[in-house]
Design a protein around this motif. Structure first.
Motif, short mmCIF file in Angstrom:
data_model
loop_
_atom_site.label_atom_id
_atom_site.label_comp_id
_atom_site.label_asym_id
_atom_site.label_seq_id
_atom_site.Cartn_x
_atom_site.Cartn_y
_atom_site.Cartn_z
N LEU A 204 -63.26 -44.82 -47.21
CA LEU A 204 -64.51 -44.04 -47.20
C LEU A 204 -65.13 -43.98 -48.60
O LEU A 204 -66.33 -44.17 -48.79
N TRP B 232 -68.67 -45.59 -49.85
CA TRP B 232 -69.65 -44.65 -50.42
C TRP B 232 -70.06 -45.06 -51.83
O TRP B 232 -71.23 -45.02 -52.20
N GLY C 69 -63.73 -40.48 -37.10
CA GLY C 69 -63.77 -41.26 -38.34
C GLY C 69 -64.77 -42.40 -38.29
O GLY C 69 -65.26 -42.84 -39.33
N GLY D 286 -67.93 -41.19 -39.60
CA GLY D 286 -67.80 -41.09 -41.05
C GLY D 286 -68.02 -42.44 -41.71
O GLY D 286 -68.73 -42.53 -42.72
N LEU D 287 -67.45 -43.47 -41.12
CA LEU D 287 -67.59 -44.82 -41.67
C LEU D 287 -69.06 -45.26 -41.60
O LEU D 287 -69.60 -45.84 -42.55
N ALA E 18 -71.06 -43.43 -44.17
CA ALA E 18 -70.77 -43.82 -45.56
C ALA E 18 -71.60 -45.03 -45.99
O ALA E 18 -71.81 -45.25 -47.18
N PRO F 94 -63.08 -32.79 -38.25
CA PRO F 94 -63.58 -33.96 -39.00
C PRO F 94 -63.29 -33.75 -40.48
O PRO F 94 -64.16 -33.33 -41.24
N ILE G 117 -64.00 -37.03 -43.51
CA ILE G 117 -65.38 -37.50 -43.33
C ILE G 117 -66.39 -36.39 -43.59
O ILE G 117 -67.56 -36.67 -43.88
N CYS H 291 -70.22 -36.44 -44.70
CA CYS H 291 -71.16 -36.13 -43.61
C CYS H 291 -71.90 -34.81 -43.84
O CYS H 291 -73.06 -34.70 -43.47
#
Ligand code: COA
Length: 251
Positions: A81, A85, A102, A105-106, A109, A132, A135, A139
């Protein structure tokens, strides 16, 4: 069988999560290979941008629930992550299908994110009795507290169009337009100086973390440094000479 595919398409490295039968869940193997491919894309001087996508009907179904989820505190997914980012080159998220846990989240990112309209997005963690966790660091920054509260507490599934409204992704397009849209995004990025695009990403990531005074100090130094760069010299010359700069010229 590799869990992640790496492919060079011109100046873009395509990284494809490739375990469609398990909806590209974040198994140790998949996370490990993803990490290695990101490192390779970073090291490759001829790679200007990365496209991150998934094979099959989903982009990524989040933690591997069949392997007991996520264990150690130093889970390598954190590294992935953080790498995405902070990646020095732009990363285009090609969100081919559902992104859960996740997986959202990916997707979040990534820097420039295009999804198939049919993709659903959900912070589904509470529905399996967790949160979560890592992430949320990215997020909540993207969603703000108000929307994160709703999505994290309800686990509600939202459409790609709603994910655009919420600021999680940039565009939702019909599935058969996904590749053309990704190419359009890559073409837009190619118009910018490669170094300038990288610096612009760092600007967006860094400024919200600085105070106003620190922000002005840092950017005033940075702009002087960039105006004095070879790339900007070429950009300004090209402007005056009414021609595309070297990096944007069609072969
Ligand atoms: N971990 C491990 N396996 C997973 C998985 C996950 N997170 N998500 C899906 N799979 C597996 C399923 O168990 C199923 O395997 P099976 O064929 O052996 O039964 C296969 O992938 C297909 O899943 P299915 O649910 O039938 O696919 P779908 O396309 O109908 O739905 C999702 C896709 C992503 C909406 C759905 O699989 C889902 O909700 N997954 C869980 C997501 C989640 O809650 N993640 C957060 C974890 S904290």
């Amino acid at each position: 069988m590799p869990a992640v595919r790496y492919e060079l398409r011109g100046d873009a490295a395509w990284i494809t999560l490739d375990q469609p039968e398990r909806r590209n869940a974040l198994s140790d193997a998949l996370v490990g290979e993803l990490r290695a491919h990101l490192a390779a894309a970073n090291a490759a001087a001829d790679v200007r941008a990365v496209v991150l996508t998934g094979a099959g009907p989903a982009f990524c179904a989040g933690a591997d629930l069949k392997a007991g989820g996520i264990g150690a505190a130093d889970n390598p997914f954190v590294e992935v992550l953080k790498t995405v980012w902070e990646f020095p080159k732009p990363i285009v998220g090609r969100i081919n299908g559902h992104a859960f846990g996740g997986g959202v989240g990916l997707a979040a990112a990534c820097d420039l994110t295009v999804a198939a309209e049919s993709a659903l997005f959900a912070f589904s963690e509470v529905r399996v009795g967790v949160i979560p966790a890592m992430i949320s660091v990215l997020c909540i920054r993207k969603l703000g507290i108000q929307q994160a509260m709703w999505l994290f507490l309800t686990g509600e599934r939202v459409s790609a169009a709603r994910a655009v409204e919420l600021g999680l992704i940039h565009r939702a397009v019909p599935a058969d337009r996904l590749d053309a849209t990704v190419e359009e995004v890559l073409d837009l990025v190619r118009l910018g100086g490669p170094n300038a695009v990288r610096e612009a990403k760092q600007l967006v990531r860094r400024i919200p973390e600085l105070s106003v005074d620190e922000g002005f100090r840092w950017t005033a130094t940075k702009i002087a440094e960039l105006f004095a760069s070879e790339e900007a010299a070429e950009g300004m010359r090209a402007f005056v000479e009414k021609r595309p700069p070297r990096w944007a010229a069609k072969p």
